[in-house]
Design an enzyme around this catalytic site. Structure first.
Site, mmCIF file in Angstrom:
data_model
loop_
_atom_site.group_PDB
_atom_site.id
_atom_site.type_symbol
_atom_site.label_atom_id
_atom_site.label_comp_id
_atom_site.label_asym_id
_atom_site.label_seq_id
_atom_site.Cartn_x
_atom_site.Cartn_y
_atom_site.Cartn_z
ATOM 1 N N CYS A 111 -1.615 -5.579 -2.767
ATOM 2 C CA CYS A 111 -2.559 -6.748 -3.129
ATOM 3 C C CYS A 111 -1.945 -8.144 -3.046
ATOM 4 O O CYS A 111 -1.477 -8.844 -1.983
ATOM 5 C CB CYS A 111 -3.258 -6.326 -4.034
ATOM 6 S SG CYS A 111 -4.940 -7.211 -4.176
ATOM 7 N N HIS A 216 -4.842 -0.922 -3.280
ATOM 8 C CA HIS A 216 -4.341 -0.541 -4.426
ATOM 9 C C HIS A 216 -3.640 0.848 -4.535
ATOM 10 O O HIS A 216 -4.631 1.698 -5.177
ATOM 11 C CB HIS A 216 -5.058 -0.905 -5.574
ATOM 12 C CG HIS A 216 -5.014 -2.247 -6.144
ATOM 13 N ND1 HIS A 216 -3.993 -2.798 -6.931
ATOM 14 C CD2 HIS A 216 -5.502 -3.333 -5.623
ATOM 15 C CE1 HIS A 216 -4.134 -4.055 -7.023
ATOM 16 N NE2 HIS A 216 -5.404 -4.408 -6.396
ATOM 17 N N GLU A 218 -1.798 2.500 -6.135
ATOM 18 C CA GLU A 218 -1.486 2.938 -7.352
ATOM 19 C C GLU A 218 -2.631 3.592 -8.250
ATOM 20 O O GLU A 218 -2.420 4.495 -9.074
ATOM 21 C CB GLU A 218 -0.592 2.233 -8.268
ATOM 22 C CG GLU A 218 -1.545 0.966 -8.967
ATOM 23 C CD GLU A 218 -2.016 -0.227 -8.035
ATOM 24 O OE1 GLU A 218 -1.739 -0.011 -6.607
ATOM 25 O OE2 GLU A 218 -2.652 -1.149 -8.388
#
Ligand code: MN
Length: 240
Positions: A111, A216, A218
């Protein structure tokens, strides 16, 4: 063999007492750990020598998400929607990234991390996508959506590193950004785009492992491809 040490960049906030604190979202740390890396937070507020001393001990660097980069870093005018600018974080991360390049350390940007890589190498950003990118999709599913909300597809470039890691041409991703790549920096290649043409992943060829994504991963570790992304990064750090 000891786990490779992965530097994780941090953000600054004011704690409940109004005092400056340095933090990172735990999801980044857990994603690195699950991939076999030993995450180590890199604080803000450090000088060049201290940062060099840290980089010398790292095997890879994860450039995390966060507030907007100061538009002055890429010679752009401000925009009313630019928020959470931290000039010290910009300075620390750009310095750190230049040291990472010199040391040829693997890096993964996420990001803001993708935007930082582009700006540090001389590229520019849209300060607010919806006002500046013709036909833009909604990319800012933030803060009122689950972080794992699948917002749009991305088309992965054939032959890119990212394609070889993901093993898929089209993936579904989350999208928690209102800025994005405008002018791509010299030396970078686009490795994935959203359906509106916005750059969603970039890579730095000639570098041991240099990849950044606008989404993202994660928060998407239920997808095998996202786990592969962290694993490929950590394995490159272990090989270095
Ligand atoms: Mn997006």
């Amino acid at each position: 063999m000891a786990a490779p040490v992965i530097g994780v960049t941090t953000s600054r906030m004011l704690n409940k007492q109004g005092l400056p604190a340095i933090y990172v979202m735990e999801a980044y740390v857990q994603a690195v750990a699950q991939a076999g890396g030993a995450p180590l937070l890199v604080p803000l507020g450090l000088g060049e020598q201290e940062l060099q001393g840290i980089v010398a001990r790292l095997d890879g660097v994860l450039l995390t998400g966060g507030g907007d980069i100061d538009p002055q870093q890429y010679m752009a005018d401000g925009h009313p929607r630019v928020s959470e600018v931290d000039q010290d974080r910009d300075r620390v991360e750009i310095r750190l990234f230049k040291d990472v390049l010199q040391a040829r350390l693997p890096f993964l940007g996420i990001c803001r991390g993708l935007q930082l890589v582009n700006v540090a190498l001389g590229g520019t950003l849209y300060t607010h996508i919806t006002d500046q990118h013709r036909g833009a999709l909604e990319h800012s599913f933030f803060p009122d959506w689950p972080r794992s909300h699948l917002a749009h597809t991305v088309q992965v470039e054939q032959g890119s590193w990212l394609a070889s890691i993901l093993g898929e041409q089209a993936i579904q991703v989350n999208s928690l950004h209102h800025q994005g790549v405008h002018k791509l920096a010299p030396g970078l290649q686009v490795s994935a785009c959203a359906p509106d043409g916005l750059v969603e992943a970039i890579e730095l060829s000639g570098h041991p492992f240099g990849l950044a994504v606008q989404w993202h991963p994660e928060w998407l570790l239920n997808q095998a491809g996202m786990r592969s992304l962290f694993r490929a990064f950590v394995e490159a750090a272990a090989d270095g």
